[in-house]
Design a protein around this motif. Structure first.
Motif, PDB file in Angstrom:
ATOM      1  N   ALA A  31      26.914  23.456  58.473  1.00  0.00           N
ATOM      2  CA  ALA A  31      27.839  24.300  57.703  1.00  0.00           C
ATOM      3  C   ALA A  31      29.252  23.725  57.696  1.00  0.00           C
ATOM      4  O   ALA A  31      30.030  23.984  56.776  1.00  0.00           O
ATOM      5  N   HIS A  32      29.579  22.937  58.694  1.00  0.00           N
ATOM      6  CA  HIS A  32      30.927  22.365  58.770  1.00  0.00           C
ATOM      7  C   HIS A  32      31.153  21.321  57.676  1.00  0.00           C
ATOM      8  O   HIS A  32      32.276  21.102  57.249  1.00  0.00           O
ATOM      9  N   ALA A  85      30.172  21.505  54.524  1.00  0.00           N
ATOM     10  CA  ALA A  85      30.627  22.214  53.315  1.00  0.00           C
ATOM     11  C   ALA A  85      32.097  22.566  53.426  1.00  0.00           C
ATOM     12  O   ALA A  85      32.848  22.430  52.458  1.00  0.00           O
ATOM     13  N   GLU A  86      32.533  22.987  54.595  1.00  0.00           N
ATOM     14  CA  GLU A  86      33.948  23.331  54.779  1.00  0.00           C
ATOM     15  C   GLU A  86      34.837  22.086  54.700  1.00  0.00           C
ATOM     16  O   GLU A  86      35.929  22.130  54.151  1.00  0.00           O
ATOM     17  N   ARG A  87      34.351  20.971  55.234  1.00  0.00           N
ATOM     18  CA  ARG A  87      35.134  19.728  55.156  1.00  0.00           C
ATOM     19  C   ARG A  87      35.251  19.251  53.712  1.00  0.00           C
ATOM     20  O   ARG A  87      36.307  18.794  53.291  1.00  0.00           O
ATOM     21  N   LEU A 126      35.119  21.215  51.086  1.00  0.00           N
ATOM     22  CA  LEU A 126      36.001  22.183  50.450  1.00  0.00           C
ATOM     23  C   LEU A 126      37.466  21.847  50.698  1.00  0.00           C
ATOM     24  O   LEU A 126      38.285  21.885  49.785  1.00  0.00           O
ATOM     25  N   HIS A 127      37.794  21.497  51.914  1.00  0.00           N
ATOM     26  CA  HIS A 127      39.194  21.272  52.287  1.00  0.00           C
ATOM     27  C   HIS A 127      39.601  19.798  52.240  1.00  0.00           C
ATOM     28  O   HIS A 127      40.659  19.435  52.758  1.00  0.00           O
ATOM     29  N   ARG A 152      40.757  23.277  41.585  1.00  0.00           N
ATOM     30  CA  ARG A 152      40.966  24.106  42.777  1.00  0.00           C
ATOM     31  C   ARG A 152      42.443  24.161  43.147  1.00  0.00           C
ATOM     32  O   ARG A 152      42.978  25.228  43.439  1.00  0.00           O
ATOM     33  N   ASP A 192      36.340  28.114  45.494  1.00  0.00           N
ATOM     34  CA  ASP A 192      35.853  27.611  46.784  1.00  0.00           C
ATOM     35  C   ASP A 192      34.330  27.572  46.819  1.00  0.00           C
ATOM     36  O   ASP A 192      33.737  26.620  47.323  1.00  0.00           O
ATOM     37  N   ALA A 193      33.694  28.609  46.271  1.00  0.00           N
ATOM     38  CA  ALA A 193      32.232  28.626  46.223  1.00  0.00           C
ATOM     39  C   ALA A 193      31.704  27.473  45.378  1.00  0.00           C
ATOM     40  O   ALA A 193      30.690  26.851  45.715  1.00  0.00           O
ATOM     41  N   ARG A 199      32.007  24.340  47.530  1.00  0.00           N
ATOM     42  CA  ARG A 199      30.995  24.357  48.591  1.00  0.00           C
ATOM     43  C   ARG A 199      29.636  23.958  48.025  1.00  0.00           C
ATOM     44  O   ARG A 199      28.810  23.373  48.713  1.00  0.00           O
ATOM     45  N   THR A 204      27.823  20.470  48.410  1.00  0.00           N
ATOM     46  CA  THR A 204      26.968  20.086  49.529  1.00  0.00           C
ATOM     47  C   THR A 204      25.697  20.921  49.638  1.00  0.00           C
ATOM     48  O   THR A 204      24.703  20.448  50.178  1.00  0.00           O
TER      49      THR A 204
END
Length: 195
Positions: free
Chosen positions: A48-49, A51-53, A55-56, A89, A133-134, A137, A140
């Motif tokens: 899950a990390h 997808a966050e990486r 995203l950011h 974004r 954001d979705a 995400r 990935t």
């Protein structure tokens, strides 16, 4: 009368530029490789990390760094598509209230695109940030064609809203062009031709 000069031969400076990474062909190759790893390499990961990486990425690496990497890439490439997604974004985060007003103005006139974009109703600033954001995400965890189609639908609704709000014509055209580019890239992805 035009003077003719003897052609210059590449000297040490020419090769220094290539080694330092300033060669446009090498930079494009690096941009394409990074985009491919980001989209194809992260897909299907159970982490899950990741997808966050993803995203950011623009926040941690800087939008300017991504611009150096991907801004010159064609719209019908993975790198060009990623650039457009990250710029979108950044724009939503920079002016969520303005974007929400444009989306609200366009959603009644672009019903199908409104549904495909997946923005919650009513479309306020928080809902738009959550949607964008979705979408990122989804790079990935989802189908990349779906990511592109959702982003294209969102851009189409905003373009319609800009037109109904009588925004400057060039702003409306830019947003419509973005929608068409993302949609075209999505169709390439569906045919497994987006590289």
């Amino acid at each position: 009368m035009r003077q003719h000069h003897r052609p210059l031969t590449p000297g040490a400076v020419f090769f220094d530029e290539i080694e330092s990474g300033d060669d446009p062909a090498m930079l494009q190759e690096a941009a394409d490789r990074a985009a491919t790893l980001l989209v194809r390499g992260a897909r299907g990961s159970d982490d899950a990390h990741i997808a966050e990486r993803v995203l950011h990425l623009a926040e941690t690496q800087g939008l300017e760094t991504l611009a150096e990497l991907w801004a010159g890439s064609p719209a019908d490439s993975l790198a060009g598509s990623l650039w457009r997604l990250y710029v979108m974004r950044a724009w939503v985060y920079a002016d969520p209230a303005g974007v929400a007003a444009q989306f609200e103005a366009g959603r009644a006139r672009a019903q199908v695109a409104r549904v495909v974009s997946g923005v919650a109703d009513p479309p306020g600033p928080d809902e738009l940030r959550a949607m964008v954001d979705a979408v990122l995400r989804g790079i990935t965890v989802g189908d990349f064609a779906d990511v592109l189609l959702r982003a294209a639908a969102f851009a189409r609704v905003v373009a319609t809203g800009r037109a109904s709000l009588e925004a400057p014509h060039d702003e409306t055209v830019r947003m419509l062009t973005l929608a068409e580019q993302l949609e075209s890239a999505a169709h390439l992805e569906l045919r497994h031709e987006l590289a």
